[in-house]
Design an enzyme around this catalytic site. Structure first.
Site, short mmCIF file in Angstrom:
data_model
loop_
_atom_site.label_atom_id
_atom_site.label_comp_id
_atom_site.label_asym_id
_atom_site.label_seq_id
_atom_site.Cartn_x
_atom_site.Cartn_y
_atom_site.Cartn_z
CE LYS A 193 -15.12 27.76 27.87
NZ LYS A 193 -15.89 28.24 26.69
CB CYS A 236 -1.92 29.10 34.37
SG CYS A 236 -0.79 30.12 33.43
CG HIS A 281 -19.48 52.60 1.95
ND1 HIS A 281 -19.75 53.71 1.20
CD2 HIS A 281 -20.66 52.23 2.50
CE1 HIS A 281 -21.04 54.03 1.31
NE2 HIS A 281 -21.61 53.12 2.10
CD1 TRP A 300 -2.25 29.46 26.97
CD2 TRP A 300 -1.93 31.60 27.58
NE1 TRP A 300 -2.64 30.26 25.93
CE2 TRP A 300 -2.46 31.58 26.28
CE3 TRP A 300 -1.65 32.83 28.16
CZ2 TRP A 300 -2.71 32.72 25.55
CZ3 TRP A 300 -1.90 33.99 27.44
CH2 TRP A 300 -2.43 33.92 26.15
CG ASN A 355 -3.10 29.69 37.57
OD1 ASN A 355 -2.10 29.06 37.25
ND2 ASN A 355 -4.31 29.16 37.63
N GLY A 356 -1.62 33.91 36.98
CA GLY A 356 -1.70 35.37 37.05
C GLY A 356 -0.39 35.98 36.59
CD GLU A 383 -13.44 30.79 19.30
OE1 GLU A 383 -12.65 30.91 20.24
OE2 GLU A 383 -14.66 30.99 19.44
NE ARG A 436 -8.33 27.19 33.78
CZ ARG A 436 -9.19 28.07 34.31
NH1 ARG A 436 -10.41 27.69 34.56
NH2 ARG A 436 -8.82 29.29 34.58
CE LYS A 471 -17.55 30.17 18.87
NZ LYS A 471 -18.26 31.11 19.69
CD GLU A 519 -20.20 33.86 18.48
OE1 GLU A 519 -19.44 34.76 18.86
OE2 GLU A 519 -20.05 32.66 18.80
#
Ligand code: AGP
Length: 604
Positions: free
Chosen positions: A599, A2, A502, A72, A98-99, A486, A27, A483, A479
């Site tokens: 973000k 948010c 295995h 969000w 926010n929160g 996402e 964000r 990438k 990583e």
């Protein structure tokens, strides 16, 4: 996540608020809204969807006070009615928040029993009703009294129809920053929304409130003690948040990596003693020598960077080191080692799980430093000391330059820890030289863009991909898979190369390409054997390497320059950014705003 913007001054508020929301779009959000005070009434406009959809609904408005939000969803689906701002029943109080209010269910039940009818499913609406019901002399006192009954995290702004000249803000766990203008004041959850207006800012601390007027501000605690905050200057410019001719922020930020690395190294490498100077750590040589163990804590890519850091520390300093997702650490009642150095890793400095891990460590007397990119952020302040990443603002949801600067910073930390122990001067000098060469080496990888784009296009149809690596290459593979997932939404799984046989090898066939990380180190023969195993099952292979591979072994080879072996993970990660980027772009994805992601993840 948010975003919040607020404005008080002489200009029409709506364009300022909308522009601020546009700057917070990166964000991640799913709905947006604005409330302004016009002719003694609060006028609210909200919509599910993008800020541009909100802008289309707005008309020219002379109102000079207002608040705005990008949401969000956490409590209730993304919809017009759940979008902020939320109002009380008399339409007197408007709140953006926010929160997460953890006792929202309880508060909603209590207010419903008192006759309140809720217009949304959100936790935030309860705040608006609570504030409106306080019998207090000032809006600040009403907010303070309401917050006494609230559990959870918040960064919030409150507008009161009865008090047109002020806004009240409060913070607990979700950032709020005030921007000081000339006869006008700005409020935001992120400096990105402010820096094109002012560089004079005040960061609120947890448990702090402020009453903001066009002429200034007054800060105090929840217990009504004045805190007398003074403004600080942020060293950021508006164009740090602009595309500057690039098609998207991920591309811009990948291109900025050589410069970002150079910035992280500046003034920190010492040729004479073959070591690094990291004054921000606040640890003298004796304290550094007393460190018996290093543990990196972060989430997502920051965790993978921590894993690369742990390998570097073990290799250069010969101290046991590991990395753990901060989200796991915080919940498992961790045994805190008083002789360990804990490193909290975060680009944003806001990630709630990482912040909670830091708080858990501090509560138990652990020594924790931050490796953070945003000055003044919650994690930076909670840690008090650490390694500033110097990557510059990172806007794209997919982290690139910040991750690179994390690993570069960890190489310097490992060098420093090594040189106060038994790492020889010549080995130290080798790492110093290797670090100095990195910006040029990254330039060379970035110059391979067209060929990597071709390879990405060749495999973009794949529904699944393996990323394989061992030891130094293992966090690189993780990583790389992260990438790709996402931003392209292609299913990618990272595996330790030797674990393949295995179980997962059963998945390998002509439709399952594998990206294999092949550093030119003493495990080269093992990594070549991994490629053979995949090829023998008909699996296509893309090798990322700085070694000479037998010709025809891999279907595609992406080469990176050869540097010091310990630093290989830093460089081997760069082509994986480009591979993910070009796969996502071949699939037509919205690269900077991948679906479902934000973000900074400021919720649990
Ligand atoms: C990186 O590409 C991701 N978007 C994500 O995993 C990120 O690294 C993670 O959320 C941690 O963020 P932070 O560094 O701001 O704490």
């Amino acid at each position: 996540m948010c975003g919040i913007v607020g404005y008080l001054g002489a200009r029409p508020a709506t364009p300022v608020l909308v522009e601020g929301l546009l700057r917070l779009e990166y964000r991640g959000y799913d709905s947006a809204g604005v409330a302004v005070l016009r002719a003694g009434k609060i006028a609210v406009t909200k919509t599910a969807g993008r800020v541009r959809d909100l802008r289309d609904k707005l008309t020219d408005d002379p109102a000079t006070v207002g608040i705005a939000h990008t949401r969000w969803a956490t409590h209730g689906e993304p919809s017009d009615r759940n979008a902020h701002p939320h109002l009380d029943a008399d339409l007197r109080i408007a709140v953006v928040h926010n929160g997460i209010i953890e006792n929202a269910e309880q508060l909603r039940a209590q207010l419903t029993a008192e006759g309140v009818e809720f217009a949304s499913e959100t936790d935030t609406e309860a705040l608006a009703h609570l504030i409106a019901r306080q019998d207090a002399a000032t809006l600040e006192d009403a907010v303070r009294a309401a917050l006494r009954g609230v559990e959870g995290t918040y960064g919030l702004v409150v507008l009161d129809r009865a008090r047109p000249g002020e806004l009240v803000v409060a913070r607990n766990g979700s950032p709020i920053v005030l921007g000081i203008g000339d006869g006008e004041m700005f409020i935001a959850s992120d400096v990105a929304a402010l820096v094109h207006h002012t560089q004079q800012v005040v960061f609120l601390d947890d448990g702090e409130l402020a009453t903001v007027t066009a002429a200034g501000f007054r800060t105090s605690t929840l217990e009504a003690r004045l805190t007398n905050k003074t403004p600080t200057t942020v060293d950021l410019a508006a164009d740090d948040y602009e595309l500057g001719g690039h098609t998207d922020f991920m591309r811009k930020e990948m291109a900025e990596q050589p410069e970002a690395i150079a910035r992280a190294l500046r003034g920190r490498l010492d040729e004479r003693f073959a070591t690094a100077h990291l004054g921000g750590l606040g640890l003298d040589p004796m304290a550094l020598r007393a460190v018996k163990r290093v543990k990196f804590l972060g989430c997502g890519s920051a965790y993978y960077a921590g894993q690369m850091g742990a390998t570097l520390v073990e290799e250069l300093a010969r101290i046991p080191a590991d990395a753990e997702p901060a989200s796991e650490f915080r919940y498992r009642n961790p045994v805190v080692d008083p002789d360990a150095l804990y490193v909290a890793v975060s680009q944003s400095g806001e990630t709630l799980d990482t912040l909670a891990a830091v708080q858990e460590l501090r509560r138990k007397g652990g020594r924790v430093i931050g490796a953070v990119n945003v000055v003044g952020s919650a994690i930076a302040r909670e840690c008090g000391s650490g390694l500033f990443l110097h990557a510059g603002p990172e806007v794209s949801v997919a982290s690139t330059k910040a991750l690179t600067n994390m690993t570069v910073s960890f190489a310097m930390l490992a060098l420093l820890l090594g040189r106060v122990r038994d790492l020889s001067a010549s080995a130290g000098q080798r790492i110093v030289t290797g670090l100095r060469a990195l910006p040029g080496h990254v330039e060379r990888v970035l110059a391979d863009d067209a060929d990597i784009a071709r390879i990405a296009k060749r495999f973009a149809h794949a529904e699944h991909m393996f990323f394989l690596g061992r030891v130094r290459g293992w966090p690189v593979a993780r990583e790389g898979a992260q990438k790709l997932k996402e931003i392209s939404y292609v299913h990618a799984e990272a595996y330790q190369s030797a674990e393949l046989k295995h179980g997962p090898l059963a998945l390998v066939d002509a439709n399952m390409p594998s990206v294999v990380i092949v550093p030119a180190d003493d495990l080269l023969a093992k990594n070549l054997a991994t490629i053979e195993q995949v090829k023998a099952r008909g699996g296509p292979v893309i090798a990322i390497t700085n070694a000479e591979l037998p010709s025809g072994l891999a279907d595609e080879v992406i080469r990176v320059p050869r540097g010091e072996p310990e630093l290989d993970p830093i460089l081997l990660t760069i082509p994986l950014q480009l591979l993910a980027y070009h796969t996502a772009s071949a699939l037509g994805r919205d690269i900077d705003k991948p679906r479902n992601l934000a973000k900074s993840v400021t919720v649990e």
